[in-house]
Motif scaffolding. Structure first.
Motif, mmCIF file in Angstrom:
data_model
loop_
_atom_site.group_PDB
_atom_site.id
_atom_site.type_symbol
_atom_site.label_atom_id
_atom_site.label_comp_id
_atom_site.label_asym_id
_atom_site.label_seq_id
_atom_site.Cartn_x
_atom_site.Cartn_y
_atom_site.Cartn_z
ATOM 1 N N GLU A 94 122.392 70.151 148.610
ATOM 2 C CA GLU A 94 122.202 71.404 148.265
ATOM 3 C C GLU A 94 120.559 71.753 148.184
ATOM 4 N N LEU A 95 120.000 72.578 149.020
ATOM 5 C CA LEU A 95 118.710 72.932 149.065
ATOM 6 C C LEU A 95 118.159 73.980 148.114
ATOM 7 N N ALA A 96 117.299 73.586 147.264
ATOM 8 C CA ALA A 96 116.781 74.605 146.157
ATOM 9 C C ALA A 96 115.363 74.812 146.495
ATOM 10 N N VAL A 97 114.900 76.144 146.351
ATOM 11 C CA VAL A 97 113.282 76.179 146.670
ATOM 12 C C VAL A 97 112.589 76.638 145.510
ATOM 13 N N LEU A 98 111.745 75.791 145.136
ATOM 14 C CA LEU A 98 110.885 76.331 143.982
ATOM 15 C C LEU A 98 109.400 76.134 144.249
ATOM 16 N N ASP A 99 108.776 77.312 143.922
ATOM 17 C CA ASP A 99 107.162 77.535 144.473
ATOM 18 C C ASP A 99 107.093 77.348 145.916
ATOM 19 N N GLY A 100 107.903 77.778 146.630
ATOM 20 C CA GLY A 100 107.857 77.687 148.068
ATOM 21 C C GLY A 100 108.036 76.330 148.842
ATOM 22 N N ARG A 101 108.470 75.339 148.047
ATOM 23 C CA ARG A 101 108.740 74.093 148.689
ATOM 24 C C ARG A 101 110.270 73.920 148.409
ATOM 25 N N VAL A 102 110.986 72.994 149.394
ATOM 26 C CA VAL A 102 112.464 72.716 149.605
ATOM 27 C C VAL A 102 112.625 71.297 148.440
ATOM 28 N N HIS A 103 113.439 71.351 147.792
ATOM 29 C CA HIS A 103 113.858 70.316 146.850
ATOM 30 C C HIS A 103 115.408 69.926 147.443
ATOM 31 N N VAL A 104 115.678 68.702 147.834
ATOM 32 C CA VAL A 104 117.094 68.417 148.399
ATOM 33 C C VAL A 104 117.737 67.723 147.134
ATOM 34 N N LEU A 105 118.794 68.396 146.780
ATOM 35 C CA LEU A 105 119.655 67.819 145.735
ATOM 36 C C LEU A 105 120.855 67.145 146.373
ATOM 37 N N LEU A 106 120.820 65.804 146.407
ATOM 38 C CA LEU A 106 122.075 65.102 147.182
ATOM 39 C C LEU A 106 122.945 64.610 146.237
ATOM 40 N N CYS A 107 124.315 65.257 146.408
ATOM 41 C CA CYS A 107 125.497 64.638 145.648
ATOM 42 C C CYS A 107 126.322 63.971 146.450
ATOM 43 N N GLY A 108 126.668 63.007 145.492
ATOM 44 C CA GLY A 108 127.841 62.142 146.110
ATOM 45 C C GLY A 108 127.785 60.797 145.111
ATOM 46 N N GLN A 109 129.023 60.013 145.334
ATOM 47 C CA GLN A 109 128.921 58.659 144.626
ATOM 48 C C GLN A 109 128.792 58.763 143.152
ATOM 49 N N GLY A 110 129.124 59.788 142.709
ATOM 50 C CA GLY A 110 128.907 60.131 141.191
ATOM 51 C C GLY A 110 127.676 60.616 140.726
ATOM 52 N N ARG A 111 126.761 60.813 141.417
ATOM 53 C CA ARG A 111 125.549 60.980 141.032
ATOM 54 C C ARG A 111 124.739 62.130 141.761
#
Length: 883
Positions: free
Chosen positions: A550-567
């Protein structure tokens, strides 16, 4: 008569003046012409006729007649911007009149006080007028006075009092033939519905009022102002700006009321600010302030100054002067009892916070935050936004998140009163600031899981519940059928002659407006979404093999939220703006590669894909594992061809508007029976060549048709009603007509629709697939009880979207997902039609083997020839959902 049949009243008055009437009768005729010109024409002509009417009344030595004309003249002078002269005329009118006539003069002065924003004086004059009008059994003027009093109550936020007066006035209007006044009553009820938060009802009533005015042939500038207010609340600010600007031009063209022009400019300024055009807002608001000041309309001038300050903040840095100006505006609005006062306090507090003036910010934000406990939804959201900013200034992340949660809950409830998916999507813009505040607070204090939760809280929320199905409205159904026929005729004219048919296209646009208008009237039926996103549930469904990015954008920068293996892990990637530019370069490259002879561009496109990966995935690309990947991008990255990214190129890859949407798709069971529907529309360069082969594959053999276009194979159906369980339905030629196609698609297990696709960026819900009888539009799909479990759309632009609201997408794919479709294969770029055929055949081969859409698409890409055209074609397609 001038408000029952305006045109007839004008004609009779002019005829009377041509018959050498007495001064008394001539005074009446000139007054009627003056009223008509004042409200529907040239204000300068109105003043000339009304002055003549006043002089003739004096010659007739009728004090009552003179008082009545002076009241009409007073209204005209105020509308012309000559407030002092207008009020002086009223003073003389009140002095000259008595009894019943004086009550009518007082009513009209009350109207002028309302125009000037002096609501206390308006209520006092109408309070004195109503008992006398009732005693005289003057039904028409009593109804007018009640309507006016209700309108003043609305301006002060007293919706219940307004509703009581509107109801009483409407009962009186029903006993009269005052058609213009009746239309005004409907318009007023629309305003009341809006003030109470019912946007669909407001739009419906204002449209009904517009139809009534149109029959009378009268202009509708006040109606335009009110409609623009509703459009802005619905997130349609660009439309509101266009309507307001058009009305200003029309008003100038007839020399109309200066007061209305100022109000229209104020509305245009607000719309421009909301539409992201601060320079336009600045220009419109500055002129509005100047006009209101000259007209001595302090209430409206103060509202215009609020918009002016907002525009200045949007176009430049904050300053102490702007804080002081916003605070002064807030105080004046509060003194007036204006509902906009908290908005001004919030603005002052926000500017002060940006300057680091925490004490001043707290003072202003505390005032704004009081509105969070009552009033219309958007006013309560203003209060919760102020409360969130207070908590942020105090360093309380918990307080920020609680305020944001409460504010977004208010907006959720508001959105679910809207039936149209377009309105639901656009309304989310109202919560963008709350969502951003919550995400920042989560990033600082809550870790990746909390950030994921808040990213989901405000991502693709329009997909959280199906839109309200369009009603069985005969007018709407007739308009859609006529629209389809006209669109087909217009397309035929363009194809045959190479030139558009202006008359057909004008009528097509008119029908589009009618369809859209009636669709926006729909009221939501579902309650607020109670199925909140659960990170733990997502991780359980992903298991150890699948990764969700999931890609979240905060203050113009992309933050990658990598989900899997229980975390859930967080990685920082690149800047969103740079990724958007790179995505456009990739799109341009894919367009070139769709044509033979552009092979030299293939390495350039692949290199752009590698740059996109660095910007969008960053270091997360090295942690994707070896299993399937689900990408959840923000709305502004919807045109990225994800399969082009090196880390994703050989994977089982699917795209989803949100993690919640992916979970719902995973939980969607296929319909019993497994019916397949194959549709081939006209005008395809390839002729939809895969459809005959697919029908042979699904049904075993194929026979020629009478018309030479291919008949259904044994075991398939093309005529009669809906096919039974397990059947294969082939619709082509004359069978591929919209009503029949929709009937067969409803509840199908698989639909393959080979048809020319058109994306409408200006009106995404009119994006279409071309059938034999015209376009199959998104509004048509929304009429399905259940859209097909899987849909394959092999033609260009079927996966294009319009990004609206906070982070919403409007288009064909996003319309299908809440309606029961669990998986879609569609195209994000123009493709080579011939190269699509082997890709589709390989895709269906994988589905026959029991693969998911994402697995089958991965294998189909690998099976394509290695030349540039086929490679680009494979990259252009994406699998959406989880089927």
């Amino acid at each position: 008569m001038v408000f029952a049949a305006p045109g007839e009243a004008l004609t009779r008055a002019e005829e009377l003046l041509g018959a050498d009437p007495s001064p008394l009768h001539a005074s009446v005729a000139h007054q009627v012409i003056g009223i008509w010109q004042r409200d529907f024409g040239d204000t300068r002509r109105a003043l000339a006729h009304l002055r003549r009417a006043r002089d003739l009344a004096a010659r007739a030595e009728s004090a009552e007649r003179e008082a009545d004309v002076l009241a009409t003249l007073g209204v005209a002078l105020v509308h012309a911007g000559r407030t002092r002269a207008g009020l002086a005329a009223f003073e003389r009118g009140v002095a000259r009149g008595s009894g019943h006539t004086r009550a009518r003069v007082l009513f009209r002065r009350a109207y002028v006080w309302w125009v000037l924003g002096r609501h206390g004086e308006a209520l006092e004059d109408v309070r004195r007028a109503i008992p006398v009008l009732r005693q005289a059994d003057d039904v028409i003027w009593t109804a007018r006075a009640l309507t006016l009093r209700a309108t003043v109550h609305l301006a002060l936020g007293s919706v219940e009092r307004a509703d009581a007066d509107f109801t009483a006035a409407e009962a009186l209007w029903d006993t009269t033939g005052q058609e213009h006044d009746k239309a005004d009553a409907v318009e007023s009820r629309g305003l009341a519905a809006f003030r109470s938060g019912d946007v669909p009802a407001a739009l419906r009533l204002l449209d009904e009022a517009a139809e009534r005015y149109a029959k009378l042939g009268t202009p509708t500038f006040m109606l335009t102002i009110r409609r623009c207010e509703v459009l802005m609340a619905a997130g349609l600010a660009t439309e509101a700006l266009a309507e307001a600007d058009a009305a200003v031009a029309a008003l100038d063209g007839i020399g109309g009321q200066s007061t209305r022009k100022a109000e229209l400019l104020l509305v245009a300024a607000r719309a421009a600010r909301l539409a992201g055009e601060p320079q336009t807002a600045l220009a419109r608001a500055a002129v509005a302030v100047r006009l209101f000041a000259g007209q001595r309309r302090t209430w409206y001038e103060t509202h215009a100054r609020l918009v002016l300050i907002e525009a200045r903040v949007a176009t430049g840095p904050g300053s102490g002067r702007l804080v002081a100006d916003a605070a002064a505006v807030a105080e004046r609005l509060a003194a007036f009892g204006a509902p906009a006062a908290p908005e001004a306090s919030l603005l002052a507090g926000r500017i002060a916070l940006d300057l680091g003036w925490t004490a001043d910010a707290e003072r202003h934000l505390a005032v704004a935050a009081r509105s969070r406990h009552g009033g219309p939804p958007l006013a309560r959201m203003t209060g919760w936004a102020a409360q969130a900013l207070r908590a942020r200034a105090a360093g309380s992340a918990r307080g920020v998140l609680e305020a944001c949660r409460r504010g977004l809950d208010v907006l959720d409830d508001h959105r679910m009163t809207l039936g149209a998916s377009e309105l639901r999507a656009r309304a989310t813009a109202q919560g963008a600031e709350l969502a951003a505040l919550a995400q920042r607070a989560s990033l600082v204090s809550g870790g990746p899981r909390r950030l994921l939760g808040w990213s989901e809280r405000w991502r693709a929320t329009v997909l959280s519940a199906p839109p309200t199905r369009p009603p069985a409205d005969p007018v709407l159904l007739t308009a859609m059928t006529a629209f389809r026929e006209l669109a087909a005729r217009a397309e035929e004219a363009r194809t045959d002659g190479g030139r558009p048919a202006p008359a057909l296209e004008r009528e097509q646009r008119r029908l589009e407006r009618e369809i859209r208008s009636r669709t926006l009237h729909m009221r939501g039926e579902a309650p607020g979404d109670g199925d909140r996103f659960d990170v733990g549930r997502l991780l359980r469904r992903l298991g150890d093999e699948v990764r969700l990015v999931e890609l979240a954008v905060l203050d113009g920068r992309v933050h990658v939220l990598l989900c899997g293996q229980g975390r859930v892990r967080r990685f920082e990637a690149g800047l969103l703006a740079e990724a958007e530019v790179e995505a456009e370069h990739v799109q341009a490259g894919l367009r070139r590669l769709a044509h033979p002879g552009a092979e030299a561009r293939l390495p350039l496109v692949e290199a752009a894909g590698a740059r996109l990966e660095r910007l969008l995935l960053g270091p997360a690309a090295a942690h994707l594992g070896s299993g399937p990947v689900v990408v959840v991008p923000p709305g502004r990255l919807h045109r990225v061809p994800w399969a082009l990214l090196p880390a994703l190129r050989e994977r089982v890859l699917s795209v989803s508007p949100s993690a919640s949407s992916w979970l719902r798709a995973r939980d969607t069971a296929p319909p019993p029976g497994g019916r397949q529907v194959l549709v081939r529309g006209p005008g395809l360069a390839s002729g939809g060549a895969e459809v005959p082969e697919l029908s042979d594959r699904y049904a075993g053999r194929r026979t020629p048709s009478e018309g030479g276009t291919g008949a259904p194979p044994a075991g398939a159906r093309t005529g009669g009603g809906t096919a039974g369980p397990g059947a294969t339905v082939v619709l082509e030629g004359g069978d591929a007509r919209v009503p029949r196609v929709l009937r067969e698609l409803d509840g199908a297990a698989l639909a393959h629709i080979a048809a020319h696709g058109t994306f409408r960026a200006d009106s995404p819900l009119f994006s279409s697939l071309r059938m034999a009888d015209g376009p199959l539009i998104v509004h048509d799909f929304e009429r399905l009880d259940r859209s097909p479990y899987r849909i394959i759309l092999p033609c260009c632009d079927t996966a294009r979207f319009a990004s609206v609201g906070a982070d919403e997408l409007l288009g064909l794919v996003t319309a299908l997902l809440p309606l029961g479709t669990a998986g879609v294969v569609a195209c994000t770029a123009p493709v080579n039609d011939a190269a699509v055929v082997p890709l589709m055949l390989a895709l269906h081969k994988g589905l026959d083997a029991g693969l998911s859409l994402a697995e089958a698409l991965r294998d189909a890409r690998a099976a394509l020839p290695g030349d540039a055209v086929h490679q680009a074609t494979g990259w252009a397609f994406s699998a959406f959902g989880a089927a």
